[in-house]
Enzyme design. Sequence first.
Site, PDB file in Angstrom:
ATOM      1  CG  HIS A  56      -2.098   0.874   1.076  1.00  0.00           C
ATOM      2  ND1 HIS A  56      -2.048   2.223   1.270  1.00  0.00           N
ATOM      3  CD2 HIS A  56      -3.362   0.580   0.690  1.00  0.00           C
ATOM      4  CE1 HIS A  56      -3.236   2.725   1.018  1.00  0.00           C
ATOM      5  NE2 HIS A  56      -4.057   1.758   0.667  1.00  0.00           N
ATOM      6  CG  ASP A  60      -8.695  -4.228  -2.587  1.00  0.00           C
ATOM      7  OD1 ASP A  60      -9.880  -4.082  -2.244  1.00  0.00           O
ATOM      8  OD2 ASP A  60      -8.038  -3.343  -3.149  1.00  0.00           O
TER       9      ASP A  60
END
Length: 428
Positions: free
Chosen positions: A307, A364
């Site tokens: 991320h 996700d």
Amino acid sequence: MADTANLEIGDQKYSLDVITGTEQEQAVDISRLRKESKLITFDDGYGNTGSCESSVTFIDGDKGILRYRGYDIAELAEKSTFLESAYLLLYGNLPSNAALQEFRKRVSEYCELPPEVLKAINAMPKSAHPMAVLASGLQALGGAYPEFSTNDREKDLEAFDQVAALIISTVRTIAAAHHRNSQDKELPQPDTSKSYCGNFLSMMFSEDDGTDEIPEPVQNALDQIFLLHADHEQNCSTSTCRMIASGGANPFASLAGGVSALWGPLHGGANMAVIKMLNEIHESGDDGSNFIESAKQGKSRLMGFGHRVYRNYDPRAKILKNASDQALEALGVSSPILDIARRLEEVALEDSYFIQRKLYPNVDFYSGIILQALGFPTNMFTVLFAIGRTPGWLSHWKEIAENGKKIHRPRQIYQGETLRPYLSLEER
Ligand code: CMC
């Protein structure tokens, strides 16, 4: 802490203000630098650039903290609902009981699509990607409510309460309408007596024989996924929304842009990519080890990992990891790809490649597994992310509309050809 920073360029010295946020984050304010020095700053991908001051969401990526309006995401996920958190994001405070009932009522009242919007959705190819339909559907919705999409900030702000409820409500109807159309099925009448997710799930999956009772744990799992996606400060799609809003565009247009930005596989498209990756690993007979090796060699990417902001476990992934166990148990399904996901996580968290780069599971990694178990087709996963993110986009639209003074307009360092003489066709 210092409230100025000194910059020396050649023999010139510049004193730059340092801005401090409420969580003690600091930024060097370079907004006057170009005027004074003719230099701009350069930050490819904006990884080190603060584009605005905002009071919606706080993230500390190193510590794995995410808060909506000051409330910790784990506490909201445990005690609140998607609509309550949506209200919090939109209006800055948790609602009173009466305000929450009123908000819920407004959202349910707007659930049905105007006939011309439904017609526009049904006119799209059945094979159209649901994200393309959602972006177009939002623009069509703005067209059906010209009084709510004037591009006059004052008027659009006056209509904000209705517009926010309308968009939060109808993003799920647009998604369900296209799903039904793609299956040659009629969209059932929305049932406003049901919860936000209950109504959505029955618009999606109810059968003509009336079998539309969706178990409560399933509704709750979806509600939690929406809540966890509701905002994430200045990510790619939210920054796109803010960028569009900064030019004075109405919420429908701004959110249609946000939906398009979210579609990419490095952003909201990752939840689809995770399932594709896990299925491929499963079908190849690999237990995940070969895939990890190829990701380390740069031949593939471990989707759902890494991320831009979190250099620690994404707090949303932690919550969804537990939720995926509970949802699968409630649904009575076992998922071989969940085992592969667990194995990949286990291996990656102990591998120096991932440790050194601070790559951890993101939101996700587990959300796709739950969505698949709930029965959603894979190509709808990003739309579900968009439904969740809608209150966040709207809150940022409102922040810009209320406080934004300038159109957003970054600069660039030009690296193309310098002035060239124009040659006629014969001379080329
Ligand atoms: N698998 C393998 N290696 C990776 C991964 C990954 N998922 N992510 C980053 N790396 C490596 C990358 O190759 C680079 O290595 P090196 O330094 O040797 O060149 C290093 O880690 C830094 O990567 P980066 O691409 O510079 O990092 P970034 O901050 O620009 O990218 C990211 C962040 C999310 C785009 C990236 O981690 C990625 O592509 N992850 C997979 C896609 C994904 O899951 N996206 C969903 C993000 S969460 C949902 C959302 O908020 O939108």
